[in-house]
Design a protein around this motif. Structure first.
Motif, mmCIF file in Angstrom:
data_model
loop_
_atom_site.group_PDB
_atom_site.id
_atom_site.type_symbol
_atom_site.label_atom_id
_atom_site.label_comp_id
_atom_site.label_asym_id
_atom_site.label_seq_id
_atom_site.Cartn_x
_atom_site.Cartn_y
_atom_site.Cartn_z
ATOM 1 N N GLY A 62 -116.957 62.036 6.745
ATOM 2 C CA GLY A 62 -117.882 61.364 5.841
ATOM 3 C C GLY A 62 -118.818 60.369 6.489
ATOM 4 O O GLY A 62 -119.491 59.597 5.798
ATOM 5 N N PHE A 63 -118.900 60.367 7.820
ATOM 6 C CA PHE A 63 -119.741 59.384 8.512
ATOM 7 C C PHE A 63 -121.226 59.607 8.181
ATOM 8 O O PHE A 63 -121.971 58.648 7.942
ATOM 9 C CB PHE A 63 -119.501 59.484 10.017
ATOM 10 C CG PHE A 63 -120.088 58.333 10.794
ATOM 11 C CD1 PHE A 63 -119.385 57.153 10.952
ATOM 12 C CD2 PHE A 63 -121.352 58.429 11.364
ATOM 13 C CE1 PHE A 63 -119.926 56.093 11.660
ATOM 14 C CE2 PHE A 63 -121.889 57.368 12.075
ATOM 15 C CZ PHE A 63 -121.179 56.200 12.221
ATOM 16 N N SER A 64 -121.665 60.865 8.142
ATOM 17 C CA SER A 64 -123.073 61.141 7.848
ATOM 18 C C SER A 64 -123.422 60.787 6.409
ATOM 19 O O SER A 64 -124.526 60.284 6.125
ATOM 20 C CB SER A 64 -123.363 62.624 8.104
ATOM 21 O OG SER A 64 -122.519 63.446 7.309
ATOM 22 N N VAL A 65 -122.487 60.998 5.488
ATOM 23 C CA VAL A 65 -122.740 60.630 4.092
ATOM 24 C C VAL A 65 -122.907 59.124 3.957
ATOM 25 O O VAL A 65 -123.801 58.629 3.249
ATOM 26 C CB VAL A 65 -121.591 61.147 3.205
ATOM 27 C CG1 VAL A 65 -121.774 60.691 1.760
ATOM 28 C CG2 VAL A 65 -121.507 62.665 3.272
ATOM 29 N N LEU A 66 -122.060 58.376 4.645
ATOM 30 C CA LEU A 66 -122.158 56.915 4.583
ATOM 31 C C LEU A 66 -123.466 56.424 5.204
ATOM 32 O O LEU A 66 -124.075 55.464 4.708
ATOM 33 C CB LEU A 66 -120.956 56.299 5.301
ATOM 34 C CG LEU A 66 -119.589 56.556 4.652
ATOM 35 C CD1 LEU A 66 -118.475 56.050 5.551
ATOM 36 C CD2 LEU A 66 -119.503 55.892 3.292
ATOM 37 N N GLN A 67 -123.901 57.056 6.278
ATOM 38 C CA GLN A 67 -125.176 56.660 6.886
ATOM 39 C C GLN A 67 -126.352 56.895 5.928
ATOM 40 O O GLN A 67 -127.257 56.057 5.816
ATOM 41 C CB GLN A 67 -125.394 57.447 8.180
ATOM 42 C CG GLN A 67 -124.602 56.918 9.362
ATOM 43 C CD GLN A 67 -124.924 57.674 10.635
ATOM 44 O OE1 GLN A 67 -125.329 58.836 10.594
ATOM 45 N NE2 GLN A 67 -124.738 57.012 11.771
ATOM 46 N N GLN A 68 -126.342 58.009 5.227
ATOM 47 C CA GLN A 68 -127.406 58.274 4.260
ATOM 48 C C GLN A 68 -127.399 57.250 3.132
ATOM 49 O O GLN A 68 -128.460 56.801 2.669
ATOM 50 C CB GLN A 68 -127.226 59.694 3.689
ATOM 51 C CG GLN A 68 -127.496 60.807 4.672
ATOM 52 C CD GLN A 68 -128.964 60.873 5.085
ATOM 53 O OE1 GLN A 68 -129.862 60.479 4.342
ATOM 54 N NE2 GLN A 68 -129.203 61.351 6.307
ATOM 55 N N MET A 69 -126.199 56.837 2.703
ATOM 56 C CA MET A 69 -126.120 55.825 1.649
ATOM 57 C C MET A 69 -126.638 54.481 2.130
ATOM 58 O O MET A 69 -127.309 53.754 1.386
ATOM 59 C CB MET A 69 -124.672 55.694 1.166
ATOM 60 C CG MET A 69 -124.196 56.850 0.322
ATOM 61 S SD MET A 69 -122.603 56.531 -0.410
ATOM 62 C CE MET A 69 -122.391 58.021 -1.365
ATOM 63 N N VAL A 70 -126.320 54.136 3.387
ATOM 64 C CA VAL A 70 -126.825 52.872 3.932
ATOM 65 C C VAL A 70 -128.350 52.893 3.991
ATOM 66 O O VAL A 70 -129.025 51.918 3.626
ATOM 67 C CB VAL A 70 -126.217 52.615 5.324
ATOM 68 C CG1 VAL A 70 -126.905 51.438 6.004
ATOM 69 C CG2 VAL A 70 -124.731 52.342 5.205
ATOM 70 N N LYS A 71 -128.937 54.001 4.445
ATOM 71 C CA LYS A 71 -130.399 54.096 4.495
ATOM 72 C C LYS A 71 -131.016 54.008 3.105
ATOM 73 O O LYS A 71 -132.039 53.358 2.895
ATOM 74 C CB LYS A 71 -130.803 55.397 5.170
ATOM 75 C CG LYS A 71 -130.447 55.474 6.649
ATOM 76 C CD LYS A 71 -130.870 56.810 7.239
ATOM 77 C CE LYS A 71 -130.499 56.887 8.724
ATOM 78 N NZ LYS A 71 -130.871 58.197 9.313
ATOM 79 N N THR A 72 -130.385 54.658 2.134
ATOM 80 C CA THR A 72 -130.917 54.639 0.767
ATOM 81 C C THR A 72 -130.858 53.247 0.159
ATOM 82 O O THR A 72 -131.818 52.770 -0.472
ATOM 83 C CB THR A 72 -130.141 55.629 -0.104
ATOM 84 O OG1 THR A 72 -130.205 56.933 0.474
ATOM 85 C CG2 THR A 72 -130.707 55.674 -1.516
ATOM 86 N N LEU A 73 -129.736 52.560 0.347
ATOM 87 C CA LEU A 73 -129.590 51.221 -0.254
ATOM 88 C C LEU A 73 -130.451 50.192 0.455
ATOM 89 O O LEU A 73 -130.986 49.278 -0.178
ATOM 90 C CB LEU A 73 -128.113 50.805 -0.203
ATOM 91 C CG LEU A 73 -127.161 51.626 -1.084
ATOM 92 C CD1 LEU A 73 -125.718 51.236 -0.813
ATOM 93 C CD2 LEU A 73 -127.484 51.417 -2.556
#
Length: 412
Positions: A62-73
């Motif tokens: 889930g590392f890539s999913v978390l990175q996308q969420m950080v960029k979005t937020l």
């Protein structure tokens, strides 16, 4: 480089201060239905998604999913830029939130595999279970979390799970002892004896024998460290017995000779033994194949030479049958055996016919004594003639009803 735990904490800190629109964007990124839900419901749904098996069992956990969420937020603009803190203050607050709220967002401890009943297939082994418990403690999970993870890994229909769930106070030490009894693990002395008697089986390859012996070695060391009572074995002692069992347990003499220099070195590691044994076993297999192929070629060449000789033109020579005395004896013996078998069968049929006939009826058995003694009940002691009842003679000398009678025994 940001680790997985750090990015988990950063996402959690950003979600704490996210608005409803931010959470809707995150739900759209994760393909979660979020229309018509409150901010609290959206936040709970995003957290549930991040803790789901779909994210945890991905290739990068889930590392890539978390990175996308950080960029979005982080890309979402704030409604009031004048109230936004400076970069230093924002990083400090993010770090503080990550430290304070990080454990809340940590993933649940799980045991990979199922703890089944005795005899159940595809169940996790005892050593694998203990390894996962030690790994969970090393990652920072509390003892209670590890205990709950172990209980959840037990078969739901098992009585063991029902027993552990019913205990009010349960420590990790108690769970280890219960699991050890459940798996019926042997003690250190029995395992050490098995290690000393280990040998390669008939249908077992040298590599499989080495792996089995290495497993026994690890079990002896683990049990010696776990138990508090009974004999304990030092690592050097177990290692020496392990190398000795390997040196005397291989079935192939060639493999034994090739592995002897490494097995006599107490500092050799298991990886090197696996590598050297693989080379020795490969050489032995190749040698056997070459010997088998050479034998096949020799037989084929002999067969071809005999065929070529048979195909060559030969001058006809008169051939006379040679008498074979052994064949004559065998033929005569067969004839005698056949005659004997026929005679036995005929005799057996005759005896069977005789036994099938009805026996000749006989009259009632005559009682001992004359008529008078029989009537008086003293026939067994009678000394009279059974025919006339006279005490002067016996029935064979009686002349009653017989003109001549029988002569006495001394006058015959």
């Amino acid at each position: 480089m940001t680790t997985l735990d750090e990015i988990h904490s950063i996402v959690h800190a950003l979600l704490q201060s996210a608005t409803r629109e931010d959470l809707l964007q995150v739900c759209a990124l994760a393909e979660i239905e979020g229309e018509g839900k409150t901010t609290h419901a959206l936040l709970r749904q995003v957290r549930r998604y991040l803790c789901s098996d779909e994210v945890e069992k991905s290739e990068d956990e889930g590392f890539s999913v978390l990175q996308q969420m950080v960029k979005t937020l982080k890309a979402t603009p704030s409604p009031d830029p004048t109230e936004m803190p400076s970069n230093s203050q924002q990083s400090a607050s993010t770090t503080t939130a990550a430290v304070t709220t990080g454990p809340i967002f940590r993933r649940e401890y799980k045991i990979f595999g199922q703890i089944g009943d005795v005899g159940q297939k595809d169940k996790i082994t005892f050593l694998s279970l203990m390894h996962q418990i030690e790994a969970g403690l090393a990652k920072g999970y509390k003892e209670r979390e590890v205990v709950e993870g172990v209980i959840r890994a037990i078969n739901p229909a098992s009585r063991l799970r029902s027993y552990l769930e019913g205990k009010p106070t349960l420590t990790l030490v108690d769970v280890r002892r219960v699991l050890r009894s459940h798996y019926r693990e042997s003690d250190a002395t029995e395992l050490y004896y098995q290690l000393s008697r280990a040998r390669q089986e008939v249908k077992e390859t040298p590599q499989e024998f080495l792996i089995r012996t290495m497993d026994l070695q690890q079990k002896v060391l683990f049990v010696s460290k776990e138990v508090t009572a009974g004999p304990k074995y030092e690592a050097a002692q177990v290692r020496a017995m392990f190398l000795h069992s390997l040196q005397t347990g291989f079935r192939s003499e060639i493999v034994r000779i090739d592995m002897r220099p490494y097995l006599q070195d107490p500092t050799v590691v298991d990886e090197e033994l696996l590598e050297k044994l693989n080379i020795a076993a490969s050489h032995e297999t190749e040698r056997q194949q070459k010997l088998h192929s050479s034998k096949h070629v020799t037989v084929s060449s002999l067969a071809n030479s005999s065929e070529s000789e048979s195909e060559a033109p030969k001058t006809p020579t008169p051939s006379f049958p040679k008498p074979n005395p052994l064949a004559e004896d065998v033929r005569e013996l067969k004839t005698q055996v056949a005659a004997l078998v026929c005679a036995l069968q005929t005799r057996g049929n005759i005896s069977a016919d005789q036994t099938q006939r009805n026996p000749r009826p006989r009259g009632p058995a005559r009682r001992w004594g004359c008529q008078r003694c029989i009537e008086q009940g003293v026939g067994d002691h009678c000394r009279h003639c059974f025919r006339c009842g006279s005490p002067d003679h016996l029935i064979r000398q009686c002349t009653s009803g017989n003109d001549s009678g029988l002569l006495p025994r001394d006058k015959q």
